[in-house]
Design a protein around this motif. Structure first.
Motif, PDB file in Angstrom:
ATOM      1  N   ILE A 101       0.987  -1.231   0.022  1.00  0.00           N
ATOM      2  CA  ILE A 101      -0.004   0.035   0.263  1.00  0.00           C
ATOM      3  C   ILE A 101       0.818   1.239   0.052  1.00  0.00           C
ATOM      4  O   ILE A 101       0.397   2.449  -0.658  1.00  0.00           O
ATOM      5  CB  ILE A 101      -0.939   0.005   1.199  1.00  0.00           C
ATOM      6  N   THR A 102       2.058   1.117   0.494  1.00  0.00           N
ATOM      7  CA  THR A 102       2.769   2.293   0.552  1.00  0.00           C
ATOM      8  C   THR A 102       3.445   2.638  -0.959  1.00  0.00           C
ATOM      9  O   THR A 102       3.558   3.896  -1.279  1.00  0.00           O
ATOM     10  CB  THR A 102       3.907   2.174   1.582  1.00  0.00           C
TER      11      THR A 102
ATOM     12  N   HIS B 125       2.523   1.519  -3.708  1.00  0.00           N
ATOM     13  CA  HIS B 125       1.623   1.417  -4.909  1.00  0.00           C
ATOM     14  C   HIS B 125       1.681   2.666  -5.742  1.00  0.00           C
ATOM     15  O   HIS B 125       1.738   2.410  -6.890  1.00  0.00           O
ATOM     16  CB  HIS B 125       0.320   0.767  -4.359  1.00  0.00           C
ATOM     17  N   PRO B 126       1.229   3.659  -5.088  1.00  0.00           N
ATOM     18  CA  PRO B 126       1.164   5.046  -6.000  1.00  0.00           C
ATOM     19  C   PRO B 126       2.270   5.106  -6.511  1.00  0.00           C
ATOM     20  O   PRO B 126       2.439   5.952  -7.592  1.00  0.00           O
ATOM     21  CB  PRO B 126       0.809   5.908  -4.718  1.00  0.00           C
ATOM     22  N   TYR B 127       3.514   4.739  -5.914  1.00  0.00           N
ATOM     23  CA  TYR B 127       4.763   5.376  -6.764  1.00  0.00           C
ATOM     24  C   TYR B 127       5.174   4.509  -8.038  1.00  0.00           C
ATOM     25  O   TYR B 127       6.124   4.747  -8.638  1.00  0.00           O
ATOM     26  CB  TYR B 127       5.919   5.206  -5.754  1.00  0.00           C
TER      27      TYR B 127
ATOM     28  N   ARG C 118      -5.987  13.306  -1.716  1.00  0.00           N
ATOM     29  CA  ARG C 118      -5.081  11.958  -1.958  1.00  0.00           C
ATOM     30  C   ARG C 118      -4.469  12.027  -3.513  1.00  0.00           C
ATOM     31  O   ARG C 118      -3.269  11.967  -3.448  1.00  0.00           O
ATOM     32  CB  ARG C 118      -6.152  10.820  -1.842  1.00  0.00           C
TER      33      ARG C 118
ATOM     34  N   HIS D  97       0.055  12.887  -4.454  1.00  0.00           N
ATOM     35  CA  HIS D  97       1.004  11.790  -5.237  1.00  0.00           C
ATOM     36  C   HIS D  97       1.656  12.620  -6.552  1.00  0.00           C
ATOM     37  O   HIS D  97       2.329  12.000  -7.355  1.00  0.00           O
ATOM     38  CB  HIS D  97       0.280  10.643  -5.711  1.00  0.00           C
TER      39      HIS D  97
END
Lengths: 353, 318
Positions: free
Chosen positions: B23-24, B26-28, B78, B82
């Protein structure tokens, strides 16, 4: 300082900020809000029967440097017939320091629960529900300290706010208070989900632990939920509620209280909204001499009519029916009417969710 | 059997670590060089056209909302948290909610004034820029001019230049790519204007005195670009709902001015439009004014063609 002198000072600051804003091409933003209130019947506060300013606020904010933003909120208000002028909030804030984080340092309203996060003139109703008044204050919990909000880098909105404050004061106070044995600590974990048809809901879990100078310990546990449906310029529906449990322990005893409110508002049009607030507050630990629980939960029903001429001016009327009682006794209903007018001039107010 | 070989506590710890890690991180995990956010679907489309494969774009609004009156929705915070770049319409259109979204994001790159923030409106030659003293007694006036420029492909060309410049600054390695995409986009938008004029010109030539009436000044750039005569807006002051007296007055004015069509957006309050229509006998047409990906309206060029055709059909039939 005399009230007239305080008002003069307030007025002077307002003029000064206006001139500074003009000179600095708007980098210093300022806003003034006024909250006029009339209470008729048997209100909680002692200013019934007349309409007068409940609060006037001057809000100044601007970037301090490349890291910090500064925020100052000066407030003048009436209380028990007395006029007070004071600093409500004064803090540094930064979104540019730590990744995914917002940090506040100074004096501020604690970001726990829903109502604490908004100034009173931005609430969707006129006066605080019983649970807010009893567990926090007429407006909200205010103290000096450090607060850190962290937005988890996930696909779903998840925000954790933790804070530690001096604990010298809690809620509204005109004195410095007394030094507590330990600081006040609090946390809020909140999330958000989209709902059908342009709707969304934010929900949070909250906790606050405090010990006063006499060693009395307060623990608050709460949950809050806000849901909105908007179409175009109209807020079609607003549902907002909080439930809080409070444990209060002295060196010799302890008790639990439970309070909640649920406010539902329907947007008749862009300008007219009809709302209804249901609320309750009770002590769960009250018992008679034989150890039998004593019924003491009180209730209130508050229908509210809101007319928002624009984003900057609001007129509101609320009729409160409060069902109070002494422990174990019958309800003693009392009713009162509140009329409110608020307006804001200066910087555009933020449309918080 | 094999499960028995792994201590339960260690397995739990491993699972938790993997979950937290996923989860940490994932967005990257993104194939694109630049993570971009547009405040509206139209601006997001513009960014994608200029950025091409090098950027991954999300929109904050869905296109069904009135961008003046949106809230600082947590999900916007959110998305912005990012992002490498956030572009807004600007001209104070999003003043009520975007600053709050940015400040709560904890993303230093996209704060106002930062390298990753752009307001495309600064590059647009705005209409209806007020002069003299401006205050709120005049309604919700935008001091920098009317912000509803995105219905004009010419204004979108100007806005695209701002996007290309910004992308080139934050990702200089792909600057040539962005400039090439910009030229391609300009050519598509030029063609769009040319085609649209061909659709509208015969109708406007046939009925040169025909006019239109809008609710809020959201179509002004479109009318100006194609030379569509208008008598203005039903709102007397921008953002202020018209009074009954105003509705009556504007209905009579529309009647006597040969207005053929009352135009609103799909989020315009219907009652005032219906009242003016009832008094004047002039038909109403409501239409989306933004891309709406959730309803399949995803391409600006197609959307604009549909809009122009819809307008032409209604002007021709009234």
């Amino acid at each position: 300082m005399k009230y007239s002198n305080r008002l003069f000072l307030l007025f002077g600051i307002a003029l000064w900020t206006g001139s500074v804003q003009a000179q600095s091409n708007g980098s210093l933003q300022s806003a003034v809000s006024l909250d006029l209130l009339g209470q008729f019947g048997e209100p909680f506060e002692s200013q019934g029967g007349k309409v007068e300013p409940r609060e006037a606020e001057i809000i100044l904010f601007a970037p301090v440097d490349s890291l910090w933003d500064g925020f100052l909120n000066l407030a003048a208000h009436q209380e028990q017939g007395q006029a007070y002028f004071e600093i409500h909030e004064a803090y540094l804030s930064s979104s540019r320091w730590l990744p995914h984080s917002q940090v506040r340092i100074g004096q501020y309203f604690l970001q726990v629960g829903r109502l604490n996060q908004f100034h009173r003139h931005d609430w969707p109703f006129i006066s605080a529900p019983m649970v807010q008044r009893s567990f926090f204050d007429n407006e909200g919990a205010n103290d000096s300290g450090v607060e850190w909000s962290f937005l988890f880098p996930t696909d779903h909105y998840l925000n954790l706010t933790i804070g530690i404050t001096s604990g010298w004061r809690f809620g509204h106070s005109h004195s410095l208070g007394e030094k507590p044995n330990v600081p006040t600590t609090y946390a809020r974990l909140s999330s958000y989900s989209d709902l059908w048809s342009n709707g969304g809901t934010q929900y949070g879990l909250n906790t606050l632990i405090r010990e006063d100078a006499s060693g009395n310990q307060t623990t608050l546990l709460g949950a809050d939920l806000t849901a909105k449906w908007r179409s175009g310029r109209t807020l079609d529906w607003l549902i907002q509620g909080e439930i809080w449990a409070k444990s209060f322990s002295t060196p010799s005893s302890s008790e639990w209280s439970l309070g909640s409110y649920l406010f539902t508002q329907y947007g008749v049009s862009q300008q007219v909204h009809l709302g209804l607030r249901l609320e309750s507050l009770g002590n769960l630990s009250l018992k008679d001499a034989f150890g039998t629980p004593l019924a003491n939960t009180e209730y209130a029903i508050v229908p509210t009519l809101t007319y928002k001429y624009s984003e900057f001016s609001t007129f509101r009327a609320a009729y409160s029916m409060v069902f109070e009682r002494d422990p174990g006794e019958k309800f003693q209903p009392r009713q009162f009417l509140e009329l409110q007018s608020t307006f804001i001039i200066g910087a555009h107010p933020a449309h918080d969710f | 059997m094999i499960l028995n070989l792994i201590p339960v506590k260690r397995a739990l710890f491993l699972s938790l670590s993997l979950w937290l890690g996923s989860i940490t991180l994932h967005p990257y995990v993104s194939k694109a060089a630049v993570r971009a956010v547009g405040s509206t679907p139209d601006i997001a489309w513009l960014m994608k056209e200029v950025g091409g494969a090098e950027i991954e774009v999300q929109s904050l609004l869905k296109g069904t909302e009135d961008p003046h009156y949106a809230d600082a929705v947590p999900d916007f915070i959110r998305k912005v948290a990012h992002a490498d770049i956030v572009c807004a319409v600007g001209l104070e259109l999003e003043v009520g909610w975007l600053p709050r979204v940015l400040s709560r994001s904890g993303n230093s790159k996209i704060q106002s004034g930062g390298l990753g923030f752009c307001e495309v409106g600064v590059g647009v030659k705005t209409l209806e820029r007020p002069t003299g003293n401006i205050d709120r007694s005049m309604g919700d006036v935008h001091p920098l001019g009317n912000p509803h420029f995105w219905l004009s492909p010419v204004s979108m060309k100007e806005a695209a230049v701002v996007v290309a410049d910004k992308l080139s600054k934050i990702d200089p390695a792909h600057s040539q790519h962005y400039q090439a995409n910009l030229r391609k986009l300009h050519s598509h938008l030029d063609q769009l204007v040319h085609d649209s004029k061909r659709v509208l010109a015969p109708i406007l030539k046939k009925n040169p005195a025909s006019k239109v009436l809008e609710y809020h000044r959201e179509f002004t750039y479109l009318f100006q670009l194609y030379g569509i005569p208008t008598i203005g807006s039903i709102e007397e002051k921008p953002g202020v709902p018209p009074s009954a007296g105003r509705l009556l007055q504007v209905a009579r004015q529309a009647q006597s001015s040969d207005v053929k069509l009352i135009i609103g957006t799909d989020f315009t309050p219907l009652k005032p439009l219906e009242k003016v229509s009832e008094v004047s006998g002039i038909p109403i047409w409501t239409t989306p004014i933004s891309l709406q990906p959730s309803k399949g309206i995803v391409d600006y060029l197609n959307f604009h063609r549909t809009l122009v055709k819809g307008l032409a059909d209604r002007l021709a039939s009234n």
